[in-house]
Scaffold this active site. Structure first.
Site, mmCIF file in Angstrom:
data_model
loop_
_atom_site.group_PDB
_atom_site.id
_atom_site.type_symbol
_atom_site.label_atom_id
_atom_site.label_comp_id
_atom_site.label_asym_id
_atom_site.label_seq_id
_atom_site.Cartn_x
_atom_site.Cartn_y
_atom_site.Cartn_z
ATOM 1 N N TYR A 1 2.689 -3.029 -10.127
ATOM 2 C CA TYR A 1 2.777 -2.410 -8.806
ATOM 3 C C TYR A 1 3.195 -0.958 -8.983
ATOM 4 C CZ TYR A 1 4.366 -1.112 -4.177
ATOM 5 O OH TYR A 1 4.527 -0.456 -2.982
ATOM 6 N N GLU B 1 -0.101 3.353 -2.162
ATOM 7 C CA GLU B 1 0.305 2.107 -2.817
ATOM 8 C C GLU B 1 -0.834 1.565 -3.670
ATOM 9 O OE1 GLU B 1 0.761 -1.673 -0.536
ATOM 10 O OE2 GLU B 1 2.861 -1.459 -1.113
#
Ligand code: GDP
Ligand code: MN
Length: 389
Positions: free
Chosen positions: A109, A197
């Site tokens: 991530y 993101e």
């Protein structure tokens, strides 16, 4: 403003960030021809909606033949994809992204957000990619690393190396990670993004490993769109609340909420205070709406119409503290709205400020039954009493 994954990938590609080969498709035939064009033997068909959680909801499919690409595309296009972020009605799928499938070794991530606490862009990373970062934060917060960026000097190499090391990237992936992080940061700064993101960032490849962005979400600052033409052109109105789109066309600041008390207020601060007052009295606002300074009768009518397009609205609270505005304009607007829209729900009106006596007189002499309120607290109490009774 949000953009689609495919737009984010195309944008990142211009910054030299590695993304899989792919293209957007609006039909099953187009999806098949995209797959043929990019070649290979496995493809990923991805529904393009402004919501995450598509993987678990069936919006990300790996196809092993061109025919399978076509079948997945056919099934997705025109369907309403329901993910944990869309609400029960789901989102209509009108575009797909078809890309070459990657051989994934591990998922990470990577996120850039503006930390409002320290007023700086903060890099967030985790070795636990692919899943929701909120879950990781709850279950295993020690697996999230953060690095704050000083706006005056930007993101530095050593910061990227620190983050990469902390999530377990090493060897020849290290310089790739540094380049990638710096490129995403640069993109974010150039384009006035509030959030970028990447989930997942993946190690891909069978023998030769490299880093690849497999999913990307961007959110941009609406107040900076005037200087971001390429971003503004990516806007997909189909993904936005039609009431909000219509309101912005009329110069009204409207945000849909999930309660049943409609709100028409002048000034963002007073509008927020009105939502608070309603909540304090045990009610739930249906929307935020700031009619702005010069609220002509037409603008007030438009505001009423947009608020009433929400079927949950059971009454409307009008709260005006007129400085630049004039209470008589507002009063005329409300009467005009009642006439043209045939409003059935009760209107609670609180007027104060410029031309307040004239405004009240106009309402009183209209023959229409407005519920008047002395102040904000009184108006909120009356609105809540109506929806509860
Ligand atoms: P999201 O569920 O909306 O966040 O969509 P993602 O693009 O993140 O897709 C969900 C998952 O699909 C990823 O975490 C991957 O594990 C999986 N996936 C499997 N193979 C591939 C591939 O070749 N490419 C991509 N993009 N995703 C893949
Ligand atoms: Mn994802």
């Amino acid at each position: 403003m949000n953009i689609h994954e495919y737009q984010a990938k195309e944008l990142l590609k211009t910054y030299g960030v590695p993304v899989p080969d792919g293209a957007v498709a609006y039909s099953d035939a187009q999806a098949a021809s995209v797959a043929e064009e990019i070649g290979g033997s496995r493809w990923v068909v991805k529904a393009q909606i402004h919501a995450g959680g598509r993987g678990k909801a069936g919006g990300v499919k790996v196809a092993h033949s061109i025919e399978e690409v076509r079948q997945y595309a056919d099934a997705m296009l025109g369907s309403h994809l329901v993910t944990h972020q869309t609400g029960p009605g789901g989102s209509l799928v009108q575009r797909l992204w078809v890309e070459q499938a990657s051989h994934i070794k591990k998922e990470y991530y990577l996120g850039f957000v503006i930390d409002r606490g320290n007023q700086r862009i903060t890099l967030i990373a985790s070795s636990e990619g692919g899943m929701e970062i909120e879950e990781v934060a709850k279950e295993t917060p020690e697996k999230i690393v953060k690095e704050v960026v000083d706006p005056a000097i930007g993101l530095l190499d050593f910061q990227c190396r620190k983050v990469a090391t902390a999530i377990g990237l090493k060897g020849k992936l290290m310089p790739q990670a540094v380049r990638l992080m710096k490129a995403i940061y640069r993109c974010m700064r150039d384009k006035d993004a509030l959030q970028a993101e990447i989930n997942p960032l993946a190690i891909v490849g069978e023998s030769d490993e490299s880093l690849m962005v497999l999913d990307a979400k961007f959110n941009f600052d609406d107040n900076a769109l005037y200087r971001q033409r390429t971003i503004t052109e990516m806007r997909d109105l189909a993904e936005e609340d039609p009431k909000e789109v219509e309101a912005s066309g009329h110069g009204l600041n409207y945000i849909a909420l999930d309660g049943n008390i409609g709100c028409i207020v002048n000034g963002a601060g007073l509008a927020m205070a009105s939502l608070d007052a309603i909540t304090l009295h045990g009610g739930r606002p249906a929307n935020f709406l700031d009619v702005g300074g010069g609220a002509s009768p037409e603008k007030v009518t438009n505001a009423c119409r947009i608020v009433l397009e929400d079927p949950n609205v059971r009454c409307i609270l009008v709260n005006i503290f007129a400085g630049i505005n004039r209470c008589d304009w507002i009063a005329k607007g409300l009467i005009q709205a009642c006439d043209s829209l045939q409003i059935k729900v009760p209107l609670i009106v609180r007027l104060a400020g410029t031309n307040v006596d004239e405004g009240r007189k106009i309402l009183a002499e209209s023959g229409l039954s407005f519920i008047t309120a002395e102040n904000l607290d009184d108006a909120a109490a009356k609105a809540v009493a109506i929806v509860k009774g």
